[in-house]
Design an enzyme around this catalytic site. Structure first.
Site, PDB file in Angstrom:
ATOM      1  N   ALA A  14       3.934 -34.990  29.724  1.00 23.00           N
ATOM      2  CA  ALA A  14       3.676 -35.775  30.944  1.00 23.00           C
ATOM      3  C   ALA A  14       4.140 -37.221  30.820  1.00 23.00           C
ATOM      4  CB  ALA A  14       2.192 -35.722  31.291  1.00 23.00           C
ATOM      5  N   VAL A  65       3.577 -29.521  21.113  1.00 18.14           N
ATOM      6  CA  VAL A  65       3.069 -28.255  21.662  1.00 18.14           C
ATOM      7  C   VAL A  65       3.679 -27.028  20.993  1.00 18.14           C
ATOM      8  CG1 VAL A  65       2.357 -29.184  23.896  1.00 18.14           C
ATOM      9  CG2 VAL A  65       4.700 -28.332  23.613  1.00 18.14           C
ATOM     10  N   ASN A  91       4.137 -27.647  30.905  1.00 17.12           N
ATOM     11  CA  ASN A  91       5.343 -28.274  31.461  1.00 17.12           C
ATOM     12  C   ASN A  91       6.368 -28.664  30.402  1.00 17.12           C
ATOM     13  OD1 ASN A  91       6.893 -30.115  33.505  1.00 17.12           O
ATOM     14  ND2 ASN A  91       6.304 -31.470  31.816  1.00 17.12           N
ATOM     15  N   SER A 143      12.055 -21.983  35.158  1.00 18.01           N
ATOM     16  CA  SER A 143      13.296 -22.585  35.662  1.00 18.01           C
ATOM     17  C   SER A 143      14.118 -21.529  36.389  1.00 18.01           C
ATOM     18  CB  SER A 143      14.111 -23.131  34.495  1.00 18.01           C
ATOM     19  OG  SER A 143      15.394 -23.490  34.944  1.00 18.01           O
ATOM     20  N   TYR A 156      17.529 -20.903  26.625  1.00 15.97           N
ATOM     21  CA  TYR A 156      16.623 -21.481  27.629  1.00 15.97           C
ATOM     22  C   TYR A 156      16.232 -20.432  28.682  1.00 15.97           C
ATOM     23  CZ  TYR A 156      15.155 -24.947  31.182  1.00 15.97           C
ATOM     24  OH  TYR A 156      14.472 -25.678  32.124  1.00 15.97           O
ATOM     25  N   ALA A 158      16.197 -17.204  28.327  1.00 13.69           N
ATOM     26  CA  ALA A 158      15.307 -16.209  27.704  1.00 13.69           C
ATOM     27  C   ALA A 158      13.894 -16.764  27.600  1.00 13.69           C
ATOM     28  CB  ALA A 158      15.838 -15.839  26.320  1.00 13.69           C
ATOM     29  N   ALA A 159      13.782 -18.020  27.196  1.00 10.31           N
ATOM     30  CA  ALA A 159      12.453 -18.629  27.055  1.00 10.31           C
ATOM     31  C   ALA A 159      11.764 -18.727  28.411  1.00 10.31           C
ATOM     32  CB  ALA A 159      12.583 -20.020  26.433  1.00 10.31           C
ATOM     33  N   LYS A 160      12.498 -19.173  29.428  1.00 12.14           N
ATOM     34  CA  LYS A 160      11.875 -19.381  30.743  1.00 12.14           C
ATOM     35  C   LYS A 160      11.527 -18.063  31.418  1.00 12.14           C
ATOM     36  CE  LYS A 160      11.712 -23.896  30.943  1.00 12.14           C
ATOM     37  NZ  LYS A 160      10.400 -24.562  30.784  1.00 12.14           N
ATOM     38  N   ILE A 189      16.329 -30.681  39.113  1.00 14.61           N
ATOM     39  CA  ILE A 189      15.466 -31.790  39.528  1.00 14.61           C
ATOM     40  C   ILE A 189      15.931 -33.033  38.772  1.00 14.61           C
ATOM     41  CG2 ILE A 189      13.087 -32.620  39.706  1.00 14.61           C
ATOM     42  CD1 ILE A 189      13.618 -29.980  41.281  1.00 14.61           C
TER      43      ILE A 189
HETATM   44  P1  NAP Z   1      12.141 -34.359  30.593  1.00 15.91           P
HETATM   45  O1  NAP Z   1      12.292 -35.460  31.574  1.00 15.91           O
HETATM   46  O2  NAP Z   1      13.147 -34.193  29.510  1.00 15.91           O
HETATM   47  O3  NAP Z   1      10.678 -34.484  29.924  1.00 15.91           O
HETATM   48  C1  NAP Z   1      10.317 -33.556  28.931  1.00 15.91           C
HETATM   49  C2  NAP Z   1       8.871 -33.792  28.565  1.00 15.91           C
HETATM   50  O4  NAP Z   1       8.493 -32.781  27.619  1.00 15.91           O
HETATM   51  C3  NAP Z   1       8.648 -35.138  27.881  1.00 15.91           C
HETATM   52  O5  NAP Z   1       7.395 -35.637  28.291  1.00 15.91           O
HETATM   53  C4  NAP Z   1       8.613 -34.774  26.398  1.00 15.91           C
HETATM   54  O6  NAP Z   1       7.830 -35.665  25.616  1.00 15.91           O
HETATM   55  C5  NAP Z   1       7.930 -33.412  26.481  1.00 15.91           C
HETATM   56  N1  NAP Z   1       8.137 -32.582  25.302  1.00 15.91           N
HETATM   57  C6  NAP Z   1       9.282 -32.005  24.869  1.00 15.91           C
HETATM   58  N2  NAP Z   1       9.037 -31.306  23.741  1.00 15.91           N
HETATM   59  C7  NAP Z   1       7.713 -31.455  23.468  1.00 15.91           C
HETATM   60  C8  NAP Z   1       6.867 -30.974  22.438  1.00 15.91           C
HETATM   61  N3  NAP Z   1       7.316 -30.200  21.449  1.00 15.91           N
HETATM   62  N4  NAP Z   1       5.555 -31.331  22.481  1.00 15.91           N
HETATM   63  C9  NAP Z   1       5.068 -32.114  23.471  1.00 15.91           C
HETATM   64  N5  NAP Z   1       5.840 -32.578  24.469  1.00 15.91           N
HETATM   65  C10 NAP Z   1       7.141 -32.266  24.459  1.00 15.91           C
HETATM   66  O7  NAP Z   1      12.070 -32.934  31.312  1.00 15.91           O
HETATM   67  P2  NAP Z   1      11.756 -32.544  32.849  1.00 15.91           P
HETATM   68  O8  NAP Z   1      13.000 -32.496  33.589  1.00 15.91           O
HETATM   69  O9  NAP Z   1      10.619 -33.344  33.344  1.00 15.91           O
HETATM   70  O10 NAP Z   1      11.300 -31.029  32.627  1.00 15.91           O
HETATM   71  C11 NAP Z   1       9.939 -30.655  32.554  1.00 15.91           C
HETATM   72  C12 NAP Z   1       9.854 -29.142  32.589  1.00 15.91           C
HETATM   73  O11 NAP Z   1      10.503 -28.671  33.759  1.00 15.91           O
HETATM   74  C13 NAP Z   1      10.554 -28.454  31.413  1.00 15.91           C
HETATM   75  O12 NAP Z   1       9.813 -27.343  31.003  1.00 15.91           O
HETATM   76  C14 NAP Z   1      11.877 -28.012  31.997  1.00 15.91           C
HETATM   77  O13 NAP Z   1      12.372 -26.873  31.340  1.00 15.91           O
HETATM   78  C15 NAP Z   1      11.462 -27.699  33.407  1.00 15.91           C
HETATM   79  N6  NAP Z   1      12.574 -27.739  34.358  1.00 15.91           N
HETATM   80  C16 NAP Z   1      13.271 -28.881  34.584  1.00 15.91           C
HETATM   81  C17 NAP Z   1      14.318 -28.862  35.496  1.00 15.91           C
HETATM   82  C18 NAP Z   1      15.121 -30.081  35.824  1.00 15.91           C
HETATM   83  O14 NAP Z   1      16.164 -29.935  36.472  1.00 15.91           O
HETATM   84  N7  NAP Z   1      14.712 -31.271  35.434  1.00 15.91           N
HETATM   85  C19 NAP Z   1      14.645 -27.682  36.150  1.00 15.91           C
HETATM   86  C20 NAP Z   1      13.914 -26.537  35.894  1.00 15.91           C
HETATM   87  C21 NAP Z   1      12.876 -26.573  34.995  1.00 15.91           C
HETATM   88  P3  NAP Z   1       8.484 -37.020  24.971  1.00 15.91           P
HETATM   89  O15 NAP Z   1       8.776 -37.934  26.136  1.00 15.91           O
HETATM   90  O16 NAP Z   1       7.431 -37.550  24.080  1.00 15.91           O
HETATM   91  O17 NAP Z   1       9.733 -36.578  24.283  1.00 15.91           O
END
Ligand code: NAP
Length: 249
Positions: A14, A65, A91, A143, A156, A158-160, A189
């Site tokens: 977050a 996590v 998330n 995703s 990715y 596969a995981a999602k 996004i």
């Molecule tokens: P982001 O801006 O890169 O932020 C990722 C967040 O995850 C950060 O807060 C990061 O923490 C945290 N994180 C990563 N690995 C972690 C771990 N091992 N333990 C705890 N926290 C961890 O990503 P986002 O775009 O907001 O994406 C959020 C979710 O939406 C993800 O699951 C992503 O797959 C999904 N999603 C995103 C999109 C898109 O287009 N943006 C589309 C589909 C799905 P730090 O800041 O401390 O590194």
């Protein structure tokens, strides 16, 4: 929303992006929010400060996590501070893109751990508290890349998609305890997450998305908050796409 003032949420990842927006949204609905992060301590504290400035309640907790001990400590800290957990938002996620032919073991493993195993660990850790309340809401962020597949993202995707199957199976096991599990699957996004995508893919995506733009985090967070609310009592194992009309099932 009424009835959420006593609720406590853990939002993983977050500190930035979608997770940050979900934390702010839930807090605006009266929920006490754990702002989880891995390494961005200052950003997580800034989210907490923003919530508090708006009259909400939040605390930042560092936890990886992908690490069971770390997740359990986060849940223990949450319970020690606020005594209960009603909401988990799975998330946190990463990408390690590569064409399948070139995909390395560590790129596969890291993504499966961060995007799928994390949900297993967090869900298992919060379930006792939710069962004790006979109430819970779990929303996992999958995703469109999982639902539709995406070049360079076999790990990715596969995981999602695994997260979708995981959520549906857990949903069937926990509904009798008053716990509701759902999935939100965003398209592109606008966050740090998609900074690295190549220009050709950006151009192609903007062409095929009917809205002709990427989504904003504020267009995802309210839907997640709704699924995390008492109102989502008859929506179980649903996968909500938020993608500007990109994939219309
Ligand atoms: P982001 O801006 O890169 O932020 C990722 C967040 O995850 C950060 O807060 C990061 O923490 C945290 N994180 C990563 N690995 C972690 C771990 N091992 N333990 C705890 N926290 C961890 O990503 P986002 O775009 O907001 O994406 C959020 C979710 O939406 C993800 O699951 C992503 O797959 C999904 N999603 C995103 C999109 C898109 O287009 N943006 C589309 C589909 C799905 P730090 O800041 O401390 O590194």
């Amino acid at each position: 929303m009424r009835g959420m003032q006593d609720h406590v949420a853990i939002v993983t990842g977050a500190s930035r992006g979608i997770g940050r927006a979900i934390a702010l949204e839930l807090a605006s609905w009266g929920v006490k929010v754990v702002v989880n992060y891995q390494s961005s301590a200052a950003k997580a504290e800034a989210v907490v400060a923003e919530i508090q400035a708006a009259g909400g309640v939040a605390m930042a907790i560092q936890a990886d996590v992908t690490d069971q001990q770390s997740v359990e400590t986060m849940v223990t800290q949450t319970l020690a501070e606020w005594g209960t957990i009603q909401i988990l938002i799975n998330n946190a996620g990463i990408t390690r893109d590569n064409l399948f032919q070139r995909l390395k073991d560590d790129e596969w493993d890291e993504v499966i751990k961060a995007d799928l195993t994390s949900a297993f660990l967090c869900t298992q850790a919060v379930l006792p508290a939710m069962r004790a309340n006979r109430y819970g809401r779990i929303v996992s962020i999958a995703s469109l890349a999982g639902l539709a597949g995406n070049v360079g993202q076999t790990n990715y995707a596969a995981a999602k998609m695994g997260l979708v199957g995981f959520s549906k199976a857990v949903a069937r096991e926990v509904t009798s305890d008053g716990i509701v599990v759902n999935v939100v699957a965003p398209g592109y996004i606008d966050t740090d997450f998609i900074d690295h995508i190549p220009q050709w893919l950006r151009t192609w995506a903007l062409d095929v998305i009917p809205l002709k733009r990427f989504g904003k985090v504020e267009e995802v967070a309210p839907a997640v908050a709704f699924l995390a609310s008492p109102a989502a009592s008859y929506i179980i194992g649903h996968v909500l796409t938020i993608d500007g009309g990109w994939v219309m099932p």
